[in-house]
Design a protein around this motif. Structure first.
Motif, PDB file in Angstrom:
ATOM      1  N   VAL A 112      10.287  18.699  40.820  1.00 44.56           N
ATOM      2  CA  VAL A 112       8.998  18.333  41.415  1.00 44.56           C
ATOM      3  C   VAL A 112       9.011  16.865  41.835  1.00 44.56           C
ATOM      4  O   VAL A 112       8.614  16.508  42.959  1.00 44.56           O
ATOM      5  N   SER A 113       9.475  16.010  40.955  1.00 45.86           N
ATOM      6  CA  SER A 113       9.448  14.570  41.200  1.00 45.86           C
ATOM      7  C   SER A 113      10.319  14.179  42.380  1.00 45.86           C
ATOM      8  O   SER A 113       9.917  13.377  43.237  1.00 45.86           O
ATOM      9  N   VAL A 114      11.507  14.757  42.440  1.00 37.72           N
ATOM     10  CA  VAL A 114      12.421  14.411  43.521  1.00 37.72           C
ATOM     11  C   VAL A 114      11.960  15.030  44.835  1.00 37.72           C
ATOM     12  O   VAL A 114      12.140  14.447  45.911  1.00 37.72           O
ATOM     13  N   GLY A 115      11.332  16.196  44.762  1.00 37.28           N
ATOM     14  CA  GLY A 115      10.764  16.783  45.970  1.00 37.28           C
ATOM     15  C   GLY A 115       9.712  15.869  46.581  1.00 37.28           C
ATOM     16  O   GLY A 115       9.671  15.665  47.804  1.00 37.28           O
ATOM     17  N   ASP A 179       7.174   7.780  33.485  1.00 42.08           N
ATOM     18  CA  ASP A 179       6.460   7.154  34.597  1.00 42.08           C
ATOM     19  C   ASP A 179       7.348   6.140  35.307  1.00 42.08           C
ATOM     20  O   ASP A 179       7.392   6.088  36.546  1.00 42.08           O
ATOM     21  N   VAL A 180       8.072   5.334  34.545  1.00 39.85           N
ATOM     22  CA  VAL A 180       8.968   4.342  35.145  1.00 39.85           C
ATOM     23  C   VAL A 180      10.047   5.012  35.989  1.00 39.85           C
ATOM     24  O   VAL A 180      10.422   4.528  37.060  1.00 39.85           O
ATOM     25  N   LEU A 181      10.528   6.163  35.533  1.00 40.84           N
ATOM     26  CA  LEU A 181      11.604   6.860  36.235  1.00 40.84           C
ATOM     27  C   LEU A 181      11.174   7.447  37.576  1.00 40.84           C
ATOM     28  O   LEU A 181      11.967   7.482  38.518  1.00 40.84           O
ATOM     29  N   LEU A 182       9.926   7.915  37.661  1.00 42.24           N
ATOM     30  CA  LEU A 182       9.585   8.692  38.855  1.00 42.24           C
ATOM     31  C   LEU A 182       8.377   8.198  39.646  1.00 42.24           C
ATOM     32  O   LEU A 182       8.015   8.809  40.652  1.00 42.24           O
ATOM     33  N   CYS A 183       7.774   7.079  39.253  1.00 42.34           N
ATOM     34  CA  CYS A 183       6.602   6.603  39.982  1.00 42.34           C
ATOM     35  C   CYS A 183       6.978   6.129  41.386  1.00 42.34           C
ATOM     36  O   CYS A 183       8.150   5.865  41.684  1.00 42.34           O
ATOM     37  N   ALA A 199      19.610  13.604  44.954  1.00 41.46           N
ATOM     38  CA  ALA A 199      20.410  14.221  43.886  1.00 41.46           C
ATOM     39  C   ALA A 199      20.734  13.218  42.781  1.00 41.46           C
ATOM     40  O   ALA A 199      20.693  13.552  41.588  1.00 41.46           O
ATOM     41  N   VAL A 200      21.046  11.990  43.170  1.00 41.00           N
ATOM     42  CA  VAL A 200      21.357  10.969  42.169  1.00 41.00           C
ATOM     43  C   VAL A 200      20.111  10.606  41.368  1.00 41.00           C
ATOM     44  O   VAL A 200      20.156  10.452  40.141  1.00 41.00           O
ATOM     45  N   HIS A 201      18.984  10.479  42.053  1.00 39.85           N
ATOM     46  CA  HIS A 201      17.729  10.177  41.358  1.00 39.85           C
ATOM     47  C   HIS A 201      17.371  11.308  40.400  1.00 39.85           C
ATOM     48  O   HIS A 201      16.945  11.061  39.260  1.00 39.85           O
ATOM     49  N   ARG A 202      17.580  12.534  40.822  1.00 38.72           N
ATOM     50  CA  ARG A 202      17.282  13.673  39.960  1.00 38.72           C
ATOM     51  C   ARG A 202      18.143  13.616  38.701  1.00 38.72           C
ATOM     52  O   ARG A 202      17.671  13.871  37.592  1.00 38.72           O
ATOM     53  N   SER A 203      19.411  13.312  38.863  1.00 37.61           N
ATOM     54  CA  SER A 203      20.315  13.225  37.713  1.00 37.61           C
ATOM     55  C   SER A 203      19.863  12.146  36.746  1.00 37.61           C
ATOM     56  O   SER A 203      19.933  12.325  35.523  1.00 37.61           O
TER      57      SER A 203
END
Length: 217
Positions: A112-115, A179-183, A199-203
């Motif tokens: 969801v976050s990476v989308g 929150d820090v990871l995906l804001c 893909a890298v962010h998702r990992s």
């Protein structure tokens, strides 16, 4: 012309609604392209109207201000369509809240976050530039940050309530890290400073949350 003929020639409410939706879709599509190509400041409502193929007045009637139109562009990018359903109530988020294992939930939440980052990341950069110029956009940006925090907290509260968190893990602390990871601010930083792919962010999201929640023997 008789009254019956006049009534027959008027558009029905459904037809009017479809026309309004179509016009708004044209304006949002045109605005998205121009905001990304030119930035917020250089883009004018007149340019958006011209690209959308509508009268300039139509933009003001539908949205009122450039800031309001930009907010709609961002909101639509966040969810991926024009349906009036926010991120928290989308199927992907519901999967992330209800999957059988914590690993499955983390994977779904990362998806969801990476989308969102893929669809709206470029617009987050435009918003970061415009936030200092438009109080309305600054307020919307802060509301977005608050909504992200709430979504992260809900994710971990659900996991805790379902007995999926190991002893000693605290939802409030996990919320801060998530929150820090995906804001949106992190998405902008990753794009500017590192040029990471989705893909890298998702990992990064999956690996970090998995490590933080790994049961310790």
């Amino acid at each position: 012309m008789s009254e019956d003929v006049k009534r027959q020639s008027l558009p029905t409410p459904d037809l009017r609604a479809r026309r309004v939706a179509q016009t708004e879709a044209q304006l949002i599509g045109a605005a998205s392209v121009l905001f990304l190509d030119q930035g917020y400041v250089a883009t004018t409502l007149a340019q958006i109207a011209e690209r959308a193929g509508v009268a300039a007045r139509t933009v003001y009637v539908r949205f009122g201000t450039k800031a309001a139109l930009f907010s709609r562009v961002v909101d639509q990018a966040l969810v991926g369509d024009a349906e009036p359903v926010d991120v928290a109530h989308r199927p992907g988020v519901q999967d992330a809240m209800t999957a059988h294992t914590l690993a499955e939930r983390i994977e779904a939440f990362a998806d969801v976050s990476v989308g969102i980052a893929e669809r709206a990341g470029p617009l987050f950069e435009v918003a970061a530039q415009a936030e200092g110029l438009e109080p309305e956009l600054a307020e919307a940006a802060q509301a977005g940050r608050d909504a992200t925090i709430q979504l992260c907290r809900s994710f971990w509260d659900h996991a805790a309530a379902d007995g999926l968190l190991a002893k000693g893990l605290h939802p409030e602390r996990l919320t801060v890290v998530t929150d820090v990871l995906l804001c949106a601010d992190t998405v902008v930083h990753i794009r500017r400073a590192h040029g990471w792919s989705a893909a890298v962010h998702r990992s990064l999201i999956v690996d970090t949350l998995t490590a933080l929640t790994r049961r310790r023997g």
